[in-house]
Design an enzyme around this catalytic site. Structure first.
Site, PDB file in Angstrom:
ATOM      1  N   MET A  55      -7.404   2.844  10.099  1.00  0.00           N
ATOM      2  CA  MET A  55      -6.501   1.890   9.658  1.00  0.00           C
ATOM      3  C   MET A  55      -5.511   1.282  10.639  1.00  0.00           C
ATOM      4  SD  MET A  55      -5.779   2.581   5.612  1.00  0.00           S
ATOM      5  CE  MET A  55      -7.117   2.047   4.326  1.00  0.00           C
ATOM      6  N   ARG A  59      -4.143  -2.291  10.180  1.00  0.00           N
ATOM      7  CA  ARG A  59      -3.971  -3.714  10.277  1.00  0.00           C
ATOM      8  C   ARG A  59      -4.287  -4.564  11.884  1.00  0.00           C
ATOM      9  NH1 ARG A  59      -4.712  -5.821   6.039  1.00  0.00           N
ATOM     10  NH2 ARG A  59      -4.042  -8.062   6.723  1.00  0.00           N
ATOM     11  N   ASP A 106       5.983  -5.063   5.486  1.00  0.00           N
ATOM     12  CA  ASP A 106       6.273  -6.278   5.825  1.00  0.00           C
ATOM     13  C   ASP A 106       6.109  -7.399   4.661  1.00  0.00           C
ATOM     14  OD1 ASP A 106       3.682  -6.146   5.762  1.00  0.00           O
ATOM     15  OD2 ASP A 106       3.126  -7.519   7.670  1.00  0.00           O
ATOM     16  N   GLN A 142      -6.433   8.481   5.135  1.00  0.00           N
ATOM     17  CA  GLN A 142      -5.109   8.321   5.961  1.00  0.00           C
ATOM     18  C   GLN A 142      -3.824   7.955   5.089  1.00  0.00           C
ATOM     19  OE1 GLN A 142      -6.615   5.838   9.665  1.00  0.00           O
ATOM     20  NE2 GLN A 142      -7.824   5.296   7.961  1.00  0.00           N
ATOM     21  N   ASP A 154       0.891   1.881   9.144  1.00  0.00           N
ATOM     22  CA  ASP A 154       0.557   1.187  10.342  1.00  0.00           C
ATOM     23  C   ASP A 154       1.657   1.191  11.187  1.00  0.00           C
ATOM     24  OD1 ASP A 154      -1.613   0.484   8.485  1.00  0.00           O
ATOM     25  OD2 ASP A 154      -0.775  -1.336   8.046  1.00  0.00           O
ATOM     26  N   THR A 156       5.252   2.074   6.061  1.00  0.00           N
ATOM     27  CA  THR A 156       3.982   1.691   6.156  1.00  0.00           C
ATOM     28  C   THR A 156       3.021   2.763   7.260  1.00  0.00           C
ATOM     29  OG1 THR A 156       2.198   0.150   7.365  1.00  0.00           O
ATOM     30  CG2 THR A 156       4.628   0.000   8.017  1.00  0.00           C
ATOM     31  N   ASP A 196       3.728  -0.700  11.927  1.00  0.00           N
ATOM     32  CA  ASP A 196       3.788  -2.298  12.439  1.00  0.00           C
ATOM     33  C   ASP A 196       5.124  -2.990  12.237  1.00  0.00           C
ATOM     34  OD1 ASP A 196       3.334  -2.675   9.940  1.00  0.00           O
ATOM     35  OD2 ASP A 196       1.537  -3.948  10.291  1.00  0.00           O
ATOM     36  N   ARG A 221      -0.242  -6.957  -4.709  1.00  0.00           N
ATOM     37  CA  ARG A 221      -0.873  -7.982  -5.074  1.00  0.00           C
ATOM     38  C   ARG A 221       0.578  -8.999  -6.062  1.00  0.00           C
ATOM     39  NH1 ARG A 221      -6.004  -7.444  -8.360  1.00  0.00           N
ATOM     40  NH2 ARG A 221      -6.114  -5.284  -8.060  1.00  0.00           N
ATOM     41  N   GLY A 244       0.802  -1.160   0.182  1.00  0.00           N
ATOM     42  CA  GLY A 244       0.188   0.008   0.010  1.00  0.00           C
ATOM     43  C   GLY A 244       0.884   1.266   0.117  1.00  0.00           C
TER      44      GLY A 244
HETATM   45  O1  F6P Z   1      -1.054  -1.634   5.397  1.00  0.00           O
HETATM   46  C1  F6P Z   1      -1.539  -0.233   4.988  1.00  0.00           C
HETATM   47  C2  F6P Z   1      -3.097  -0.105   4.736  1.00  0.00           C
HETATM   48  O2  F6P Z   1      -3.437   0.834   4.627  1.00  0.00           O
HETATM   49  C3  F6P Z   1      -3.713  -0.824   5.872  1.00  0.00           C
HETATM   50  O3  F6P Z   1      -3.743  -0.104   7.212  1.00  0.00           O
HETATM   51  C4  F6P Z   1      -5.069  -1.367   5.434  1.00  0.00           C
HETATM   52  O4  F6P Z   1      -5.733  -2.362   5.933  1.00  0.00           O
HETATM   53  C5  F6P Z   1      -4.564  -1.733   4.211  1.00  0.00           C
HETATM   54  O5  F6P Z   1      -3.295  -1.169   3.880  1.00  0.00           O
HETATM   55  C6  F6P Z   1      -5.798  -1.455   2.951  1.00  0.00           C
HETATM   56  O6  F6P Z   1      -5.239  -1.880   1.975  1.00  0.00           O
HETATM   57  P1  F6P Z   1      -5.681  -1.926   0.496  1.00  0.00           P
HETATM   58  O7  F6P Z   1      -5.130  -0.266   0.108  1.00  0.00           O
HETATM   59  O8  F6P Z   1      -5.285  -2.761  -0.337  1.00  0.00           O
HETATM   60  O9  F6P Z   1      -7.247  -1.518   0.636  1.00  0.00           O
END
Ligand code: F6P
Length: 365
Positions: free
Chosen positions: A186, A188, A120, A291, A144, A142, A146, A78, A15
Site C-alpha cells: 500500500m 497510495r 489527509d 498491512q 502511508d 496513516t 504521506d 466515506r 482508513g
Molecule cells: O490510506 C491508507 C490505505 O491503506 C492506502 O494505503 C490504501 O490505498 C487505502 O487506504 C485502502 O483503502 P480501503 O481500506 O478503503 O480499501
C-alpha cells in the site's frame, strides 16, 4: 473555555492504522489528569450527526488499549460532512453539505474541542470545520506516511514491519522455485512503504510512484541477477507506482461518498509483463489490508501515545487549528493549513533511495 470542565470530543477518520487506540488512550488519560471529560465520536464524523452513540471515555474504559489494532470508535473514509451523500425525497442520492449540523451538535453537547485523528482527508475536514468556528486539534495517522510537516505518522512503522516480514518469507519460496515474486504494497501515491520494506527485505527491484519505471529495465535487472547466479527475484511495487509515460492502475472510483480511486492491480500487471519478457515463472502477491491489521509496533505505540498527550497539552495552550507533529526530538504543533492539500512524497535523492541504489536495488528507471 475555563480549564475546569473542559469537554473533549475525539474521533478517528479514514482508513484505520495501528496506533489509533493508543492515541485515544493517551488523550483520555491526559485529559482526566486535568479533571476534563472525553467523549468518543463513533465512525468518523457520522457520530456528530447522529449523536446517540457517543461513548464516554474514562481511564478505566481505555485502560491498556494502546496495543490493540483498529479503533474502538470505528472509522470510515466515506463520511465527509461537506460532501455527504443523502437520499432525497424521491430516493435519489444527492451530495449535501451537512457541516452546519455537525457544528450545531458540537455546540449543543458543550464540547470545547475536537481531537480529529486522521489522514489527509479527515484532517482537511477538521480544518474546514475549524474555519467554520470549531476548535480542533489534528493528530496525523496513516500507514502511508504521506502527511507533511511530521517526519512520521503512526501506523507506518507497523505496515513496514509487516511488509518486510512478508518479503523475508517470499525469499525462500521464490528461491526454491526459481521464480520472480512481485509484491504489491500500500501507500497510495507515495512510495514510503515500498521503499522502506523493499530495502529492509532485500528486494531486487523497488518501484515507487515518485520514480516512473520502464518494464524493460526491470527485466534487464532480473536477467542480470540471473547471470550472477541468482535464479529468483523479488520485486516490491507500491500500489501507486506508474510506468514511464503510462497511467496509474486502479480498480475504479471508490464507493459512494468516497472521493479517491481505489488503487490496486499493478503487481498482477507487472507479473504478466515480466513473465512475458523474461520467460521466468512469475507470481504476484497483494499484501493489502494485512498491512493495517493487528497490534502496533512499539515505535508506533509510543509515537501515538506521545501524539495523544501532546494533543491535550495543545488544548490547554489553546493551539487550535493545528496538528501534532513529530519533529525530532520534539512533538510540536504545526498549523493544519500547512499540512493539508499536498502529500509528502519520497524525495528521489534522499538517503534511502541512494542506499537502495548503492546496495544494488533497481528502481526500474
Ligand atoms: O490510506 C491508507 C490505505 O491503506 C492506502 O494505503 C490504501 O490505498 C487505502 O487506504 C485502502 O483503502 P480501503 O481500506 O478503503 O480499501
Amino acid at each position: 473555555m475555563t480549564s475546569k470542565g473542559v469537554r473533549i470530543a475525539v474521533n478517528t477518520g479514514g482508513g484505520d492504522a495501528p496506533g489509533l487506540n493508543a492515541v485515544i488512550e493517551a488523550v483520555t488519560k491526559a485529559a482526566y489528569k486535568r479533571n476534563w471529560e472525553v467523549f468518543g465520536v463513533k465512525n468518523s464524523y457520522a457520530g456528530l450527526l447522529n449523536t446517540d452513540e457517543l461513548v464516554r471515555l474514562t481511564p478505566e474504559f481505555v485502560s491498556h488499549i494502546s496495543n490493540v489494532g483498529g479503533t474502538i470508535l470505528g472509522t470510515t473514509n466515506r463520511g465527509n460532512p461537506f460532501k455527504m451523500p443523502v437520499h432525497n425525497v424521491v430516493g435519489d442520492v444527492e451530495i449535501r453539505d451537512v457541516s452546519d449540523k455537525i457544528l450545531e451538535n458540537f455546540k449543543r453537547l458543550r464540547f470545547d474541542c475536537l481531537v480529529a485523528i486522521g489522514g489527509d482527508g479527515s484532517l482537511e475536514i477538521a480544518y474546514n470545520l475549524y474555519k467554520k468556528g470549531m476548535p480542533v486539534i489534528g493528530v496525523p495517522k496513516t500507514i502511508d506516511n504521506d502527511l507533511r510537516s511530521t517526519i512520521i505518522t503512526f501506523g507506518f512503522d507497523t505496515a513496514v514491519s509487516i511488509a518486510t516480514e512478508a518479503i523475508d518469507r517470499l525469499h525462500s519460496t521464490a528461491k526454491s522455485h526459481e521464480r520472480v515474486m512481485v509484491v504489491e504494497v500500500m501507500g497510495r501515491h507515495a512510495g514510503w512503504i515500498a521503499l522502506n520494506s523493499g530495502i529492509s527485505g532485500a528486494a531486487d527491484v523497488i518501484l515507487i510512484p515518485e520514480i516512473p519505471f520502464h518494464i524493460d529495465r526491470i527485466c534487464d535487472h532480473i536477467m542480470a541477477c540471473e547471470l550472477h547466479g541468482q535464479h529468483y527475484a523479488i520485486v516490491v511495487v507500491a500500489e501507486g507506482a506508474v510506468p514511464a509515460g503510462g497511467r496509474i492502475i486502479h480498480k475504479g472510483v471508490g464507493e459512494t461518498g468516497r472521493q479517491d480511486v481505489v488503487l490496486g492491480g499493478i503487481a498482477d500487471f507487472l507479473a504478466k509483463e515480466i513473465a512475458k519478457q523474461t520467460g521466468k515463472d512469475t507470481r504476484s502477491i497483494v499484501l493489502g489490508h494485512l498491512q493495517r491489521g493487528g497490534a502496533p509496533t512499539t515505535f508506533d505505540r509510543l509515537v501515538a501515545l506521545r501524539f495523544g498527550a501532546a494533543a491535550v497539552r495543545m488544548i490547554e495552550e489553546k493551539q487550535f487549528g493545528a496538528m501534532v507533529a513529530l519533529v525530532p526530538p520534539e512533538v510540536k504543533a504545526v498549523p493544519l493549513a500547512e499540512v493539508i492539500g499536498l502529500i509528502k512524497n519520497v524525495p528521489i535523492d534522499c538517503d534511502s533511495v541512494k542506499t537502495a541504489r548503492e546496495i544494488g536495488i533497481s528502481f526500474g528507471d
